[in-house]
Every structure is written in structure tokens, then in C-alpha cells.
Write an enzyme that holds these catalytic residues in place. Sequence first.
Site, short mmCIF file in Angstrom:
data_model
loop_
_atom_site.label_atom_id
_atom_site.label_comp_id
_atom_site.label_asym_id
_atom_site.label_seq_id
_atom_site.Cartn_x
_atom_site.Cartn_y
_atom_site.Cartn_z
N TYR A 145 0.86 -1.20 0.00
CA TYR A 145 0.00 0.00 0.00
C TYR A 145 0.89 1.24 0.00
CZ TYR A 145 -3.50 3.38 1.71
OH TYR A 145 -4.35 4.46 1.85
N ASP A 247 9.20 3.20 0.35
CA ASP A 247 8.09 3.79 1.09
C ASP A 247 8.25 3.36 2.55
OD1 ASP A 247 5.75 4.45 2.33
OD2 ASP A 247 4.44 3.81 0.68
N LYS A 275 3.97 9.05 9.55
CA LYS A 275 3.68 8.38 10.81
C LYS A 275 4.68 8.67 11.94
CE LYS A 275 0.84 4.99 8.43
NZ LYS A 275 -0.43 4.47 8.74
C1 LIG Z 1 3.44 2.09 3.49
C2 LIG Z 1 2.46 3.22 3.43
N1 LIG Z 1 2.62 4.18 2.51
C3 LIG Z 1 1.78 5.23 2.43
C4 LIG Z 1 0.72 5.35 3.29
C5 LIG Z 1 -0.21 6.53 3.17
O1 LIG Z 1 0.03 7.42 4.21
P1 LIG Z 1 -1.14 8.43 4.69
O2 LIG Z 1 -2.21 7.58 5.26
O3 LIG Z 1 -0.46 9.32 5.68
O4 LIG Z 1 -1.58 9.16 3.46
C6 LIG Z 1 0.51 4.39 4.27
C7 LIG Z 1 -0.60 4.50 5.21
O5 LIG Z 1 -0.89 3.62 6.00
C8 LIG Z 1 1.40 3.28 4.34
O6 LIG Z 1 1.24 2.29 5.24
#
Ligand SMILES: Cc1ncc(COP(=O)(O)O)c(C=O)c1O
Length: 453
Positions: A145, A247, A275
Site C-alpha cells: 500500500y 516507502d 507516521k
Molecule cells: C506504506 C504506506 N505508505 C503510504 C501510506 C499513506 O500514508 P497516509 O495515510 O499518511 O496518506 C501508508 C498508510 O498507512 C502506508 O502504510
Amino acid sequence: MKTERYARSIADLERAKKTLAGGVSSSVRGGDKPFPLYFDRGEGSHLWDVDGNEYIDYVLGRGPLLLGHSHAEVIDATCAQLRRGQIYAAQHELEFELSERVTRIVPGADLVRFGISGSEAVHAALRLARAATGRQTVIKFEGQYHGWLDNILYSLSPDPLKAGDESEPATLPESAGQFSGADSHVVVLPWNDAAVLERYLSLHSGEIAAVITEPVMCNTAVIPPREGYLEAMRELCTRHDVVLIFDEVITGFRLSLAGAQGRFGVEPDLTIFGKAIANGMPISCLAGKERYMGLIAAGKVGHGGTYNSIPPAVAGAVATLDALERDGAAVYARIEHIGTMLMDGIRRIAERLSVPIVVQGYGSIFYVGFPYDASALADGQAVYDYRSSLAMNQELYTQFVSAMVDRGVRLIPRGNWFLSSAHSEADVEATLRAVEDVLGSVIAPLLKGAVTV
Ligand SMILES: Cc1ncc(COP(=O)(O)O)c(C=O)c1O
């Protein structure tokens, strides 16, 4: 579910649904078990709902709260800054204090830009990769994700009947209404298989702008990379002049001070943080090599946002990094110790009660699930990519989560457990008592067929 225990939450959800779509502000929360609860306050490792029930919290805002709820230093720094102004739409000195900190800590970061959410920082990284290479297509991995935006929200949890061949998965949208056409520029590959990536890049590298990956597959079963996999990815991207994007929205500042790249010693070209960087304050960060980030610095690649680097959030991030770096980053050993105690304890109880279980990951984030077929556990790493994660009985785990919530332990239905420095040995002991009760009184009888799942 003990409905009388949640009377006020149930009433609140009904009331909210009349004016708030689905009663929640993020679709993910709509899937919470036993149903979306309403919370009143959080402190350390604990949360209290509006009915006065207390929980040991392993959701932790889905990752941000590495130091626990309402961490005093983060709150004090944020409030002190709030009193000096919320937003200037201009520069402030905390901004470069934070960028200097991140570039010192993170090996792959020469320059950074701050935003609010992980999703938009991913968007900026993909734009940068396309601008730098002049190519359009991005490789992502099945089960991962990277936020909810149109150009990357593909194949997080695709229906296996529609997902095509294991080595050449279809690119499947996760939501109705995604921009049709974006999918022709997203290639989905299985994760943890360097040979598949090598084959794909050797045939198509001229079309590929970037490979984007969670360096640990946190969004499906917290799957660790196989020995040498991230190194192979790095080598292949360098060989084919493809931008490697990590990511680290979940792993950043969590798996180690320098994230997964620090822990595994593999440097990407671009990294996305979010986060845990600010322990609950809304801030994300795109970090990367001068060769790429220089395009933003020169104004060739656009990146904007009214709320980017708002002073209270940046103050919260600086205070968070202060706490994380203190005493040689001693906090990480503590979290790892507590998390490992918990993982080992869950395995021991499951073994004693003859409940087949998978517990994998790291002390600061791990996964728990029940396999349909216990023999799947025989060959070491039971879950190593998305398709192998389908061997886990998600419905049974959902029952486990509801029963744990009833006993005051709050969990994410997908199986991820987040730990914080606020979790104590007493929390672990109380959690293990609940695990023992639920495995013995709910899960074992279901497995024996006393009740059909
Ligand atoms: C690995 C990863 N990338 C991107 C995101 C997206 O971040 P946000 O929810 O702050 O937009 C998340 C959200 O859980 C994530 O787990």
C-alpha cells in the site's frame, strides 16, 4: 460482541452515520472490529473509549505513536509552538532544524521536502521519478500500500480469482472511480522475488521510471525481505537507471532510527516518511538524493501544499526525534525487547493450546495470523508475499480481534501489531492473559469445529 459494553459507541456511530459518510473519516476505519468504536482519551500505551472501557493499544494510530499516546515532550513542544502561531505560509527556523536532523540521520537523504500525509509524499516521489527519467511506468508489488491516490492504489488485496498469474499479476484498482488509464502505467509484480524483477527490468527497463517498495511488507503480514532481496533491488535499479523508492511511511523511524534502510544497509534514491516521524502530529517527508531532489530545488518539478511544514507539526517532529535519538537511541532496544517478549509469549501459548499460528516481523511491528492449513508452517517463512498470505484465515483472525477488544486489548483486524516505548512488561503480561483466554475459549473450539467459522 458484548453490546452493553459498547452502548455509547453504538449510539454515537448511529448518530454519526446521519451526517458523516459511513460514520468514519477514513474508509479503513470502517473495517474496525467489532465495529468502529468512539474514543475519549489516550495516554502512554492505553486508550479509553466513550463507554469508559480501557484498552492496551496495539493500533497506535496505525503506526505513528512510537512513543505512545500524548507523549509529554511532543505535546509540550507542539503546544508551545501553537501559542506562537499556527501557520505562517512562510519559512520558519524549526523547518531547517528538522531537515538538518533528517538528512543527518537517514543515509539516503541529501535533501528533503515536508508535506502532511504519506499519500501526497508518494505522489511527489512518483512525479519526481517520472521527471528525472522521462519515463512513465512504475513497478509496485502485489499486497503493498502506498496511499489512496489514483495513480498507485492498485493490487493491495486483489481477488485471487481476478489477479492473474502469480509471476505476472494483473494491475487491479482498489476503488471504484479510479482514473482509468493510470493502470496502464503501473506494473504489479510479486514481492520478495529478485529473479522476477530482474527478468522484467531486462526486458522493459527503457519504460520504467521507478520501483516503489515497502522495504518490509508491513501492509500484508509484516513480511521481512528475503536475505539479499533489497540489495538485489538496489543493484538492478542502478544497472537499469531506474529510481528506487522506499516507502518507509511505516518502517521509517520505527524499524531503527534510520528506518529500514538503516537496519538493512540499503540506500534508496528516494524515501517517503510519515507516521512515526512526529509521533502523531501530521507531517510527511520526501527525502532523497541531490540528483533527484535537486529538480524540486530548481523549480522544475512542482510540489506544494498550504499546510506543508506547519509549525506545530514540525515542532512535534523535532521533539519526537529528540526523544528517539536520546542516549544513543536506547529507546529502540527497549521496544524490541518488549515486542519480542510479546511475540514469543503468543507463540508459546498457541503451541501449548495446539492452535497453529504465524507470528512474524520485528519487535516494533509484527504480524499474527492463523493458517488454514498447519502444514503451511513447515517450511520456515510461511508468508513471504501476497499470494502466500492468502493461506491465512482472515475470518478467524477477525473473531480473535473482536474477542481481544472485548477483553481490553485493541488490535488491527489485518494482523499488524504496533509497539511503542510506552508499552510495559505489565502490558505484555495482561495481553498474554487475554491471548490465552481467547485462544482457549474462542479460537480452539472454532478450530475443532464446535462452531463453524
Ligand atoms: C506504506 C504506506 N505508505 C503510504 C501510506 C499513506 O500514508 P497516509 O495515510 O499518511 O496518506 C501508508 C498508510 O498507512 C502506508 O502504510
